[in-house]
Enzyme design. Structure first.
Site, PDB file in Angstrom:
ATOM      1  N   CYS A   2    -122.278 -22.805 -14.673  1.00  0.00           N
ATOM      2  CA  CYS A   2    -123.447 -23.344 -15.584  1.00  0.00           C
ATOM      3  C   CYS A   2    -123.926 -24.709 -14.528  1.00  0.00           C
ATOM      4  O   CYS A   2    -122.935 -25.512 -14.375  1.00  0.00           O
ATOM      5  CB  CYS A   2    -123.234 -23.829 -17.209  1.00  0.00           C
ATOM      6  SG  CYS A   2    -123.271 -22.011 -17.942  1.00  0.00           S
ATOM      7  N   ARG A  28    -126.330 -21.979  -7.603  1.00  0.00           N
ATOM      8  CA  ARG A  28    -125.267 -22.069  -8.073  1.00  0.00           C
ATOM      9  C   ARG A  28    -124.961 -20.499  -9.267  1.00  0.00           C
ATOM     10  O   ARG A  28    -123.767 -20.432  -9.143  1.00  0.00           O
ATOM     11  CB  ARG A  28    -124.797 -23.353  -9.362  1.00  0.00           C
ATOM     12  CG  ARG A  28    -124.718 -24.531  -8.738  1.00  0.00           C
ATOM     13  CD  ARG A  28    -125.313 -25.423  -9.491  1.00  0.00           C
ATOM     14  NE  ARG A  28    -123.787 -25.899 -10.833  1.00  0.00           N
ATOM     15  CZ  ARG A  28    -122.432 -26.517 -10.673  1.00  0.00           C
ATOM     16  NH1 ARG A  28    -122.384 -27.261  -9.472  1.00  0.00           N
ATOM     17  NH2 ARG A  28    -121.638 -26.442 -11.679  1.00  0.00           N
ATOM     18  N   TRP A  76    -124.555 -19.168 -17.070  1.00  0.00           N
ATOM     19  CA  TRP A  76    -124.246 -18.580 -16.003  1.00  0.00           C
ATOM     20  C   TRP A  76    -123.252 -17.653 -17.123  1.00  0.00           C
ATOM     21  O   TRP A  76    -121.927 -18.371 -17.188  1.00  0.00           O
ATOM     22  CB  TRP A  76    -122.860 -19.132 -15.096  1.00  0.00           C
ATOM     23  CG  TRP A  76    -122.226 -17.545 -14.276  1.00  0.00           C
ATOM     24  CD1 TRP A  76    -123.459 -16.367 -13.415  1.00  0.00           C
ATOM     25  CD2 TRP A  76    -120.627 -17.251 -13.505  1.00  0.00           C
ATOM     26  NE1 TRP A  76    -122.742 -15.614 -12.722  1.00  0.00           N
ATOM     27  CE2 TRP A  76    -120.806 -16.059 -13.056  1.00  0.00           C
ATOM     28  CE3 TRP A  76    -120.289 -17.668 -14.568  1.00  0.00           C
ATOM     29  CZ2 TRP A  76    -119.878 -15.936 -12.723  1.00  0.00           C
ATOM     30  CZ3 TRP A  76    -118.429 -17.817 -14.011  1.00  0.00           C
ATOM     31  CH2 TRP A  76    -118.658 -15.773 -13.598  1.00  0.00           C
ATOM     32  N   GLY A 101    -118.409 -24.700 -18.731  1.00  0.00           N
ATOM     33  CA  GLY A 101    -116.860 -24.739 -18.816  1.00  0.00           C
ATOM     34  C   GLY A 101    -116.637 -23.653 -20.535  1.00  0.00           C
ATOM     35  O   GLY A 101    -117.314 -22.782 -20.728  1.00  0.00           O
ATOM     36  N   LYS A 482    -118.093 -10.471   2.234  1.00  0.00           N
ATOM     37  CA  LYS A 482    -119.768 -10.827   2.527  1.00  0.00           C
ATOM     38  C   LYS A 482    -120.482 -10.031   2.236  1.00  0.00           C
ATOM     39  O   LYS A 482    -121.658 -10.435   1.946  1.00  0.00           O
ATOM     40  CB  LYS A 482    -119.798 -11.388   3.873  1.00  0.00           C
ATOM     41  CG  LYS A 482    -119.992 -13.186   4.604  1.00  0.00           C
ATOM     42  CD  LYS A 482    -120.406 -14.069   3.859  1.00  0.00           C
ATOM     43  CE  LYS A 482    -120.269 -14.681   2.525  1.00  0.00           C
ATOM     44  NZ  LYS A 482    -118.690 -14.810   2.500  1.00  0.00           N
ATOM     45  N   HIS A 501    -102.467   6.090   5.536  1.00  0.00           N
ATOM     46  CA  HIS A 501    -101.611   6.752   4.509  1.00  0.00           C
ATOM     47  C   HIS A 501    -102.832   6.300   3.195  1.00  0.00           C
ATOM     48  O   HIS A 501    -101.623   6.247   2.184  1.00  0.00           O
ATOM     49  CB  HIS A 501    -100.645   5.543   4.474  1.00  0.00           C
ATOM     50  CG  HIS A 501     -99.512   5.210   5.444  1.00  0.00           C
ATOM     51  ND1 HIS A 501     -98.499   6.019   5.755  1.00  0.00           N
ATOM     52  CD2 HIS A 501    -100.056   4.414   6.764  1.00  0.00           C
ATOM     53  CE1 HIS A 501     -98.378   5.400   7.066  1.00  0.00           C
ATOM     54  NE2 HIS A 501     -98.766   4.418   7.492  1.00  0.00           N
ATOM     55  N   LYS A 600    -122.066 -19.934  -7.977  1.00  0.00           N
ATOM     56  CA  LYS A 600    -122.002 -20.575  -6.535  1.00  0.00           C
ATOM     57  C   LYS A 600    -119.653 -21.482  -6.138  1.00  0.00           C
ATOM     58  O   LYS A 600    -118.914 -21.235  -5.788  1.00  0.00           O
ATOM     59  CB  LYS A 600    -122.264 -21.671  -6.173  1.00  0.00           C
ATOM     60  CG  LYS A 600    -122.262 -22.935  -4.861  1.00  0.00           C
ATOM     61  CD  LYS A 600    -122.306 -21.688  -3.804  1.00  0.00           C
ATOM     62  CE  LYS A 600    -121.500 -22.477  -2.405  1.00  0.00           C
ATOM     63  NZ  LYS A 600    -121.204 -21.569  -1.192  1.00  0.00           N
TER      64      LYS A 600
HETATM   65  C1  AGP Z   1    -117.228 -16.507  -1.426  1.00  0.00           C
HETATM   66  O1  AGP Z   1    -118.521 -15.755  -0.113  1.00  0.00           O
HETATM   67  C2  AGP Z   1    -117.465 -17.005  -2.674  1.00  0.00           C
HETATM   68  N1  AGP Z   1    -118.486 -17.964  -2.774  1.00  0.00           N
HETATM   69  C3  AGP Z   1    -116.245 -16.803  -3.053  1.00  0.00           C
HETATM   70  O2  AGP Z   1    -116.053 -16.160  -2.953  1.00  0.00           O
HETATM   71  C4  AGP Z   1    -116.036 -18.501  -3.304  1.00  0.00           C
HETATM   72  O3  AGP Z   1    -115.406 -18.517  -1.548  1.00  0.00           O
HETATM   73  C5  AGP Z   1    -114.606 -18.137  -4.080  1.00  0.00           C
HETATM   74  O4  AGP Z   1    -115.619 -18.428  -5.235  1.00  0.00           O
HETATM   75  C6  AGP Z   1    -114.182 -20.450  -4.086  1.00  0.00           C
HETATM   76  O5  AGP Z   1    -114.940 -21.306  -4.147  1.00  0.00           O
HETATM   77  P1  AGP Z   1    -114.548 -22.092  -3.542  1.00  0.00           P
HETATM   78  O6  AGP Z   1    -114.445 -22.567  -2.030  1.00  0.00           O
HETATM   79  O7  AGP Z   1    -115.646 -23.521  -4.299  1.00  0.00           O
HETATM   80  O8  AGP Z   1    -112.945 -23.043  -4.449  1.00  0.00           O
END
Ligand code: AGP
Length: 605
Positions: A2, A28, A76, A101, A482, A501, A600
């Site tokens: 959020c 975000r 979010w 939160g 990615k 496997h 984000k």
């Molecule tokens: C990666 O492209 C994603 N946005 C996600 O996996 C991110 O790396 C993960 O949420 C960790 O975020 P942070 O590095 O801000 O802790």
């Protein structure tokens, strides 16, 4: 995650400030938006499902005048589906608030409030928080006492922006674990989830610590600890400016940020070492005493940790365990030898990573954070902090921040190898000279290598495999994420030797397999695995070190990467994989910077 923005000022300019702030926070990730402003002494709440543009249009259609006080939010969804009713702000009685939160004990609070006659419209924990704050406020009509009592009643994480109906020139805020800053204008004060939201108006900001309460008027800020003791504060000045959140002519932030990789990797490495290993030793904490390192992170940050594991264990012979933060925090970790818990996090706000850090601290274990956001929660809680210098990263799919994480972790590996005597000064300085060429190599990978043909192969499929061994397997994990994140193609990263496997049963004619082959000691084994999938009809895209001789009947498309010191091989090799994913997502017409369902930084569990 959020987004929160709040404004109190001498001029009635709430609507523009709040909408500008929400737009700066769009990166975000969110699914609904809303704002509350004071109009004719009423606290009016306007909410919409979907994009900020929908909210902007609604405000225009309602001809809502601007105010000197307002709060706004991009949601979010956690509790309750993305719809208008669940959007923030939420309002009960005297209280209107926005929240980032999770209030974990919202159920028991709802029972108590229902008995007090409160009726709820939404499915959210946030509405419960608004009602509870109204309930405790009406006991004393003392706002700071009410916030103190609510803070003690709430379990979980929160960043609140709050308007009380009976004080229409004052903005209140309170946080625990979720990020929130206070910002300072000339005759205006702001709250925001992070600095980009207020850059258009000011660069001066104040960090709120855990469980603190902020009271903002147009010309003053007062900050109180949970004991309601007023404390002094430092006003910091952001180093970034509004251009950091502009696309500068690129079609997407993700592409802009990939193009920034040569510079930010250079900036990050130069911040710790210029030309001598002793500079590196002096710029990092003394980690000699640790016999094991737990790298605890999420997503790409964790995959950067997987690369670090390979580099540190091979170069410094120290045990490194890479842990998923959301698992680690509940698994009762074993600290039977001197241990360093290393949290890698771009945002420095990821809830599970923060919780893992706090768990380690509670056990008396030393902690270190590698973060990109100065003053973030994880940075402030860790014993040691080493910052990456990637600058603001807007695209949800991390690229430049990940590369700077790997660059810094590579330097940590070199530092540990040196202080533990596995390389001498001369060898270390030779490696430092070699890594100086990294930015130029990254430029070449970005500018000169074409990925469209390979992207066309992949974009027509909904199942893709990545194969690699050792360092290349760690790279596969990041490359696969990615691709999934931005193109919505299901892909799996597999240790090349493991595929046979079971999972090789999924390989059929035309299945795209991206094989990464840069590990000198393992490449012949990987080639054997490539033959296995090729023999079953796979369409092989080979990312291979340019000095390896591979028969052209083992691949359908080749991307060559230069031979460099193993410490930086991962950074060089990941760039084509980032661009490949970008091209695939573009070909599939996906929303690249803000992929569906993603945030984000995930500041909730
Ligand atoms: C990666 O492209 C994603 N946005 C996600 O996996 C991110 O790396 C993960 O949420 C960790 O975020 P942070 O590095 O801000 O802790």
């Amino acid at each position: 995650m959020c987004g929160i923005i709040g404004y109190v000022g001498c001029e009635p300019q709430s609507n523009q400030v709040l909408l500008d702030g929400l737009k700066a926070l769009e990166y975000r990730g969110y699914d609904s938006a809303g704002m509350a402003i004071v109009v004719n002494r009423d606290v009016r709440v306007i909410k919409t499902r979907g994009k900020v543009a929908n909210l902007e249009k609604k405000i225009e259609d309602l001809h809502l005048p601007s105010s000197v006080l307002g709060i706004a939010h991009t949601r979010w969804a956690t509790h309750g589906i993305p719809n208008q009713s669940n959007a923030h702000p939420h309002q009960h009685g005297m209280v209107t608030l926005v929240h980032n939160g999770i209030i974990e004990n919202y159920g028991e609070l709802k029972e108590l409030l229902t008995k007090q006659g409160y009726v709820f419209e939404s499915e959210t924990d946030t509405e419960i928080a608004a009602a509870y704050l109204d309930y405790v406020y009406k006991k004393s009509f003392d706002k700071k006492q009410a916030l103190q009592e609510a803070n003690k009643a709430f379990r979980g994480s929160f960043a609140f922006g709050i308007i009380f109906a009976d004080e229409q020139d004052t903005l209140y805020a309170m946080r625990r674990n979720s990020p929130l800053i206070v910002a300072v204008g000339e005759h205006e004060r702001y709250i925001a989830s992070d600095v980009p939201a207020i850059l258009k108006y000011t660069k001066d900001y104040i960090l709120l610590d855990q469980d603190e309460i902020a009271v903002l008027k147009k010309d003053e800020v007062k900050i109180y600890t949970l004991d309601l003791v007023e404390r002094d504060y430092e006003v910091k000045t952001a180093t970034m400016d509004a251009s950091a959140i502009a696309k500068d002519g690129y079609e997407h932030f993700m592409l802009k940020e990939i193009h920034e990789e040569p510079r930010v990797v250079k900036d990050t490495m130069h911040a710790y070492v210029q030309d001598d290993i002793d500079q590196l030793v002096a710029s990092l904490p003394d980690l000699r005493k640790y016999q094991q390192i737990h790298i605890v992170s999420c997503g790409s940050a964790m995959y950067a940790g997987m690369i670090a594991k390979s580099l540190i264990e091979q170069a410094a012979r120290i045990r490194v365990d890479v842990e998923i933060a959301s698992e680690y925090r509940y698994k009762h970790p074993i600290y039977d030898v001197p241990t360093l818990v290393l949290i890698v996090s771009q945002s420095g706000e990821t809830a599970d990573s923060l919780a893992a850090l706090l768990l380690a601290k509670s056990q008396g274990v030393d902690t270190m954070a590698i973060v990109n956001v100065i003053g973030s929660s994880i940075a402030r809680e860790a014993k040691y902090v080493a910052y990456t210098h990637a600058g603001v990263e807007i695209a949800v799919a991390t690229t430049k921040a990940y590369c700077t994480q790997v660059a810094l972790l590579s330097l940590m590996a070199l530092n540990l190898a040196y202080v533990h005597g596995h390389v001498d000064k001369k060898q270390a300085n030779a490696i430092i000279q070699e890594v100086q060429q990294l930015p130029e190599m990254l430029e070449h990978m970005i500018e000169d290598v074409q990925y469209v043909q390979a992207a066309k192969i992949i974009s027509r499929h909904n199942n893709v495999f990545f194969l690699g061994r050792g360092l290349d397997y760690a790279l596969c994990m990041e490359a696969s994420l990615k691709l999934k994140e931005i193109s919505y193609i299901h892909s799996e990263a597999y240790a090349a030797g493991e595929l046979k496997h079971g999972t090789i049963s999924l390989i059929e004619k035309g299945t795209p397999v991206i094989a990464i082959c840069t590990e000198e000691s393992l490449y012949e084994k990987t080639i054997s695995n490539i033959k296995e999938v090729k023999a079953r009809g796979a369409n092989v895209i080979l990312v291979v070190r340019e000095d390896f001789n591979v028969g052209d009947d083992y691949y359908d498309y080749k991307i060559s990467v230069p031979k460099v010191n193993r410490l930086i091989q991962g950074i060089v090799s990941v760039v084509p994989l980032q661009l490949l994913s970008y091209q695939v997502a573009n070909l599939r017409g996906c929303e690249i910077d803000q992929p569906r369902n993603l945030a984000k930084s995930v500041t909730v569990e």
